[in-house]
Design an enzyme around this catalytic site. Sequence first.
Site, PDB file in Angstrom:
ATOM      1  N   THR A   1     -30.273 -14.953  18.334  1.00  0.00           N
ATOM      2  CA  THR A   1     -30.656 -15.014  16.922  1.00  0.00           C
ATOM      3  C   THR A   1     -29.522 -15.548  16.071  1.00  0.00           C
ATOM      4  O   THR A   1     -29.724 -16.240  15.086  1.00  0.00           O
ATOM      5  CB  THR A   1     -31.067 -13.618  16.417  1.00  0.00           C
ATOM      6  OG1 THR A   1     -32.111 -13.120  17.244  1.00  0.00           O
ATOM      7  CG2 THR A   1     -31.546 -13.679  14.984  1.00  0.00           C
TER       8      THR A   1
ATOM      9  N   THR B   1     -28.889 -10.282  21.137  1.00  0.00           N
ATOM     10  CA  THR B   1     -28.551  -8.865  21.137  1.00  0.00           C
ATOM     11  C   THR B   1     -29.317  -8.045  22.173  1.00  0.00           C
ATOM     12  O   THR B   1     -28.828  -7.009  22.615  1.00  0.00           O
ATOM     13  CB  THR B   1     -28.816  -8.234  19.758  1.00  0.00           C
ATOM     14  OG1 THR B   1     -30.171  -8.497  19.381  1.00  0.00           O
ATOM     15  CG2 THR B   1     -27.873  -8.792  18.721  1.00  0.00           C
TER      16      THR B   1
END
Lengths: 621, 444
Positions: free
Chosen positions: B101, B176
Amino acid sequence: MRHEKDYYQKIGFKCGLEIHQRLLTSEKLFCSCSANKEGEKLPIKIERTLRAVVGELGEIDKATGFESMKGRRFIYNTYKDTSCLVEIDEEPPHEVNKEALEISYLIAATFNASLPDEIEVMRKEVVDGSDPSAFQRTMLIGYDGFLELNGRKINIPSIFLEEESSGIESSDSEVVIYNVNRLGIPLIEIDTDPEIKNPDEAKEVAMSIGTLLRLTGKVQRGIGTIRQDVNVSIKEGARIEIKGFQELEVMDEIIDNEIERQQKLIEISKKLKERKAEVGEAIDATEIFSKTGAKIIKSAIEKKGVVLATKLSGFKGLIGMEINPDRRLGSEISDYAKIAGVGGIIHSDEDLKGYGISEEEINNLCNKLEIKENDAFIIIAGEKEKAEKAISLARYRAEYAIKGVPPETRGIDSKKNITKFLRPLPGGARMYPETDEKPILVDHKLYEEIKKNVPSIERIESRLMNEIGNKQIVEELIRSPKLQDYFYIAEKVKDAYQLIATTLLQKMKELKRLGIDVERISNDTLICIFERYKNRIITKQAFEPIIKALPRNCSDVDRIIEEQKLVRISGDELIELIKNEIDKGNKQKNLIISSIMSKYRLNIDGEELNDVIDVLLKVDK
Amino acid sequence: MYSEEIEKALKKEKIEVGDKIKLISPKGEFKGILMERPELGDNNILVIKLDNGYNVGIRFEKGSKIEKVESKEAKKEKEVKFKAKTKSGLPEVGLIYTGGTIGSKVDYRSGGVFMLTKPEELLAEVPELENIANIELNPLMSIASEDMTYIEWQKIAKAVADALKKDRGVVITHGTDTMHYTSAALSFMLNGLNAPVILTGSQRSSDRGSSDAFMNLICSMHVAAKSNIAEVAICMHESSSDTYCSIIRGTKARKMHTSRRDAFKPINNKPIARISRAGEIEYISEYNKIREDSDDKLRLLTGYEPKVALIKAYPNSQPEIIDYYLSKGFKGIIIEGTGLGHTPVSTLHKEYSWLEHVKNAVDSGMIIGITSQCLYGRVNPNVYRNLRLLSNAGAIYCEDMLPEVAYVKLGFLLGNYKKEEAEKMLNVNIAGEITKRSEIDWFI
């Protein structure tokens, strides 16, 4: 309004309205937080910084090269009951609130709009920190609508459903504090075409839209739940967005004053162009004022600040020219300078000696700036960084004065009913799809069903006439924000309709003006009072003392009635009282009335008293 | 993609996405830019960006006509040259880009989210980095972390080892979701590490003004450039505020929230340090420091045995799963047990007992390690009879190691050492994954 209708046409008056109205839903638009609680417990503070792509001041940031938002910290006060991870940008948004969507369809239908086949949720970039995600979610739900007014169609090209923004609590050049309570409450935005012809029409359109929204019964009521913004421009002027109309009554006056302001600015700009006016560079004049007696300047220097000055050639007499009652071009320039955090500016069209500036200092400054016959100057004193930004902003505004009217967002000074500078008009904010939300397929069949519930002013008028019977009161009630309260109370009490209307419209307002916080009394408590009246426990006169005592609920009402001895004296008890008066020797009706009323004014119904006295006196004969 | 019908109509008028069009439909006339069709929803609905910036969806019905008004502007591919401006006196730091991201953007026109393949674009938005270190950029890969395998871990480990030949620290951008798996793998593979290797990512995409990417990158760069931490660590927000980042040891970090900025927490540990937005590092607990006068060289051990599994024990779980893995030639299993490291053992119905299956697997040569799904706390092979039974059957109790870390470790051990050695090393500390003491304030 101030002028005849064709005057506005002549000056090229253009006006459009933007109405923002909060919807009455139990939950917020993109999460399940409450949409109507206040959130009382201690806030959790979240601190963020934003990487703004363009500063809040847009064009000015570009022109002056200073990014207004850079380095600012934003503190968000979040309350457990009304904020969740979605509000603080820690969780993706949930699906669009269906209740809000349906209300938006009802509103679209109310304004005769068409619905698209698919609603696309968008992100609109927000650069002032009022949204922790740095964008506002918004969607177009209706298009090609219109409002019928006096046989004319006012076009409403777009209706949007979007999130309410956070409320600002405080702001300075380093920290801005927001309250996130209302962030995410569903909001409907109704935009008219800029084809409103004059200030009176603007007022009428605003009132009509407001009334229709209230008539749906699906919008929030109370201060701040509806915001009316007006866009105004005239030929050779600029588009000004006026925000924050609270009292629609004075909308036309404010618009007229704004027109005047623009006209004066245009006049000034023409004179400046004639004089070939120019804005000079900023120079450091601290030396000149090193021993000054002028308090403002002295204190800035004592705090290790500077005094900056700029020559405005050709501006003499024009900075001090009035553009609105008690407001000059100088006031506008000062407003821009204040963005940087200084107290304001001093300009040469003012009485400089009144500030404590000496003749010598003025001469020295004029020499340094090479001031000639038609020239003026401005002075800014303050901390170095702030003063530098301030004079940059002041110069920007002065330069614009030569061009004409700067496009701005302005607020309202409600004491003088004129506009006041808030910030420069923002450019188009960047908009792109909200990829966390599915496109919404519109159910056109549902829309047809919803259209049946569109509020009709005629139907409501006829119902109210049936109940209240007085045309004037009915018309006032329809336009009043109290209409929904009336419905709520009347539906329960099922009696005394006219009294309910007049109490809401007149009595409460009257008492509010006397300083009584009538807003604290809930509708349920009012229902109690009307029922006591309906059941002949109290008279009309008792209303005022009861309301003044600010009852919190039904038992409070009963307690007040008892404590203040407000119980109605009627029937046999009343007969007894009158008989006593007659026995005392009082045989004249008006004497009996005044005697009894002087003691029991609050407890006796005038009509009943009148009738019973008549009967008794007749008997007595 | 739009429906066949629409595509045909567009082709006829030579209209492409991005062109200005006019749609004449029974619903009315619409002028605007033709947008890409979102993946979800009815593909027979045209999405048009109106002049007011809003997108609107209008069905392409019988009688609809599309006209081209104007072709889209030729998009000039802005040559974003991130020139690592070398400033003298600044430390050399490697920046390895793997995607996630933190490296994704939204295309304003189409609305799609896509991975940046040019990390220069991300760095161009964070000019602060140039004042912190001289950056050697390596756009190694662009993969969402949920799609990573041990092969990516090996590539990353090699890239880090290469970078450390000239750089005094390395920052790795990473998705993540599985960042803590990679950080564990690197902790083991980079044996004898004598420099900071900092993984970082973001929960909010970097095209938003509110993204956590910027602060995370800046803080990571500070740590890699000037700290004396000689470990693999994760650097992410410490709280929901943009005030501090946490530096958490790579073998003790875990993603504990699906969406919060401060999703990463240390488990059975405290963070090594916290770092402010301004780059001030505050050390919190013990850590391996850079050994200035060391001759020890970094030993890159990239072997990995993929036939290792991580399974969870729970009420009603079927222990045959172990037999299944055994039949497939798996060499090791880490069990996420309950409480102190239990699996069902003395169940009323024998078919739910794991005991025999564990014993069988161990006897057949598999390594079975026990961790706890409590995540917090230490497993124990002695305290209860059931635990002793499992332990005697050959299951190895892995102290306070996280299940995911134990899983990565087991694959690493079997990939680099013989089975007997691997077995001995499983519950012995290599890279901070096992602690001897559980401190009192190491809980939520």
